[in-house]
Design a protein around this motif. Structure first.
Motif, PDB file in Angstrom:
ATOM      1  N   ILE A 107      68.353  23.877  -5.919  1.00  0.00           N
ATOM      2  CA  ILE A 107      66.949  24.255  -5.703  1.00  0.00           C
ATOM      3  C   ILE A 107      66.014  23.212  -6.338  1.00  0.00           C
ATOM      4  CG2 ILE A 107      65.251  26.012  -6.446  1.00  0.00           C
ATOM      5  CD1 ILE A 107      67.062  27.003  -4.235  1.00  0.00           C
ATOM      6  N   ASP A 108      64.896  22.898  -5.650  1.00  0.00           N
ATOM      7  CA  ASP A 108      63.939  21.936  -6.214  1.00  0.00           C
ATOM      8  C   ASP A 108      62.837  22.601  -7.029  1.00  0.00           C
ATOM      9  OD1 ASP A 108      64.806  19.308  -5.010  1.00  0.00           O
ATOM     10  OD2 ASP A 108      64.702  20.605  -3.234  1.00  0.00           O
ATOM     11  N   ALA A 109      62.547  23.863  -6.708  1.00  0.00           N
ATOM     12  CA  ALA A 109      61.497  24.559  -7.464  1.00  0.00           C
ATOM     13  C   ALA A 109      61.663  26.057  -7.291  1.00  0.00           C
ATOM     14  CB  ALA A 109      60.116  24.145  -6.958  1.00  0.00           C
ATOM     15  N   VAL A 110      61.127  26.804  -8.251  1.00  0.00           N
ATOM     16  CA  VAL A 110      61.132  28.256  -8.127  1.00  0.00           C
ATOM     17  C   VAL A 110      59.687  28.725  -8.039  1.00  0.00           C
ATOM     18  CG1 VAL A 110      61.527  28.488 -10.623  1.00  0.00           C
ATOM     19  CG2 VAL A 110      61.860  30.464  -9.165  1.00  0.00           C
ATOM     20  N   ALA A 111      59.430  29.533  -6.995  1.00  0.00           N
ATOM     21  CA  ALA A 111      58.056  29.988  -6.739  1.00  0.00           C
ATOM     22  C   ALA A 111      57.996  31.500  -6.857  1.00  0.00           C
ATOM     23  CB  ALA A 111      57.633  29.579  -5.331  1.00  0.00           C
ATOM     24  N   VAL A 112      56.848  32.000  -7.298  1.00  0.00           N
ATOM     25  CA  VAL A 112      56.717  33.449  -7.473  1.00  0.00           C
ATOM     26  C   VAL A 112      55.272  33.889  -7.240  1.00  0.00           C
ATOM     27  CG1 VAL A 112      56.335  33.269  -9.983  1.00  0.00           C
ATOM     28  CG2 VAL A 112      57.248  35.390  -9.027  1.00  0.00           C
ATOM     29  N   THR A 113      55.108  35.082  -6.693  1.00  0.00           N
ATOM     30  CA  THR A 113      53.785  35.694  -6.589  1.00  0.00           C
ATOM     31  C   THR A 113      53.333  36.081  -7.986  1.00  0.00           C
ATOM     32  OG1 THR A 113      54.451  36.686  -4.503  1.00  0.00           O
ATOM     33  CG2 THR A 113      52.483  37.605  -5.563  1.00  0.00           C
TER      34      THR A 113
END
Ligand code: KG4
Ligand code: ZN
Length: 380
Positions: A107-113
């Motif tokens: 994974i290159d990045a972790v995104a979250v609301t």
């Protein structure tokens, strides 16, 4: 529609959405340039995780829906929602990684609301994303929930690019937005009182259809006469693109009370169809007018109410009549999911936006660049 569903012992529905999931073998562009984002969503009553490649290719899309648990209370109970997110989050993330055929290392990045939404619910996703970012050293990206809804349009419409007009209609929001560029929005209209989805939910409860109201009214309306009653459509003199649904809701409630007092039987389908018609006509006329007056020939819809069949039909018809290109996500991408969060995050990632581990949940996070600067966002 291709959805693998499994009802768990506690009533939560675990779904793996196969619709729109890309064939990994067939689509393998330049490996080094791929950006893989693990996206997490937990702002309300859906725990969701997805892996999205280059913003528009969904490699997995997992949703754990608590709707059945909240139905008995007639709406979302925040404390139950938070507890269930804690229980389901890791399972959703594991499933999303495994279905995409990747590990956290890929994974290159972790995104979250990180907002807006229920604070306890948001905090579960935010804490999880921060923990993954800390453990793996991968960048962390906070996403505005409504920006996610808008970005759901990019997933199935590979050619859609800003600028365009977007009507965002969900349980908490009714916004008419000009999407000027990726992540750049100008709000030209919004609700003065109830959100469109909220009005659907309240009217459904009043006519005995129960929760969640939107899909139930949509279904009942198909059997009813939309011209049985004329419910008022509010016009707001000083802001032509704003919405107001509370007058319409009160008018439906008054009708129901009167009918009860006179001992008349309530025709649920006719009320549902007439109410839906009144809401949909206002939404469509505002959106089309905005396109014409602001000079855009692209119109998208987003949010849970965008899955309403009456809205989709009338908007399509009016767009065709006005030579406007109409974009809408599949119904399952209109309601809450993490694929849309991954889509929005990709464009932030490309701009160099990175969040620190001090990221917090912001329950009333406003949409728009100016405000978002104040919520810990920084450029790498
Ligand atoms: O976007 P969403 O899943 O969650 C929020 O961010 O609020 O939207 C949920 C809302 C609920 O009010 C629900 O009743 C409404 O979207 N909704 C619908 C339909 N499906 C969901 N409203 C009208 N027609 C539908 N088919
Ligand atoms: Zn939503």
């Amino acid at each position: 529609m291709n959805i693998e569903k499994n009802v768990e012992d506690d009533g939560v529905i675990f779904m793996s959405i196969k619709d729109g999931v890309e064939n990994k073998e067939k689509n393998s562009p330049e490996v080094n340039e791929d950006v893989l984002i693990l996206a997490i969503e937990s702002s309300c009553d859906e725990t969701a995780a997805a892996v999205v490649r280059n913003g528009r290719e969904v490699l997995s899309n997992i949703i754990s829906s608590q709707i059945a648990l909240h139905t008995i209370y007639g709406g979302v109970v925040p404390e139950i929602a938070s507890r269930k997110h804690v229980e389901k989050m890791n399972g959703c993330i594991r499933a999303a990684l495994s279905e995409a055929g990747v590990t956290l290392g890929d994974i290159d990045a972790v995104a979250v609301t990180y907002g807006p939404g229920l604070v306890g619910a948001l905090l579960v996703g935010v804490s999880e994303a921060k923990a993954i970012s800390f453990a793996t050293g991968k960048p962390l990206i906070g996403v505005h929930h409504i920006e996610g809804h808008i970005s759901a349009n990019f997933i199935e419409n590979k050619d859609l690019e800003p600028p365009f007009v977007c009507l965002v209609v969900s349980g908490g929001h009714s916004h008419l937005v000009v999407v000027k560029d990726y992540g750049e929005y100008e709000i030209i209209g919004q609700t003065r009182d109830d959100a469109a989805g909220e009005a659907f939910d309240k009217v459904a409860r009043a006519i005995g259809l129960g929760y969640p109201g939107g899909p139930k009214i949509d279904k009942a309306a198909k059997e009813g006469n939309p011209d049985a009653f004329t419910f008022p459509q509010a016009k707001i003199g000083d802001a032509e693109y704003d919405f107001s649904f509370s007058g319409l809701k009160s008018s439906v409630l008054n009708y129901i009370n009167q009918a009860k007092m006179q001992g008349q039987e309530l025709n649920q389908a006719d009320v549902a169809a007439s109410f839906q018609k009144a809401v949909v006509e206002v939404l469509v006329s505002h959106a089309i007018k905005a396109c014409k007056e602001y000079g855009y020939n692209k119109l998208a819809i987003a949010g849970g109410v965008a899955s309403n069949s009456g809205l989709r039909e009338l908007m399509e018809k009016e767009c065709e009549a006005n030579k406007i290109n109409f974009y809408r996500p599949s119904p399952v991408l209109c309601t809450d999911n993490a694929a849309m969060i991954g889509a929005a995050a990709y464009y932030e990632y490309k701009k160099g936006v990175r969040f620190g581990l001090d990221m917090n949940a912001v329950p009333n996070l406003p949409l728009g660049d100016r405000e978002r600067r104040f919520h810990g966002r920084s450029r790498a």
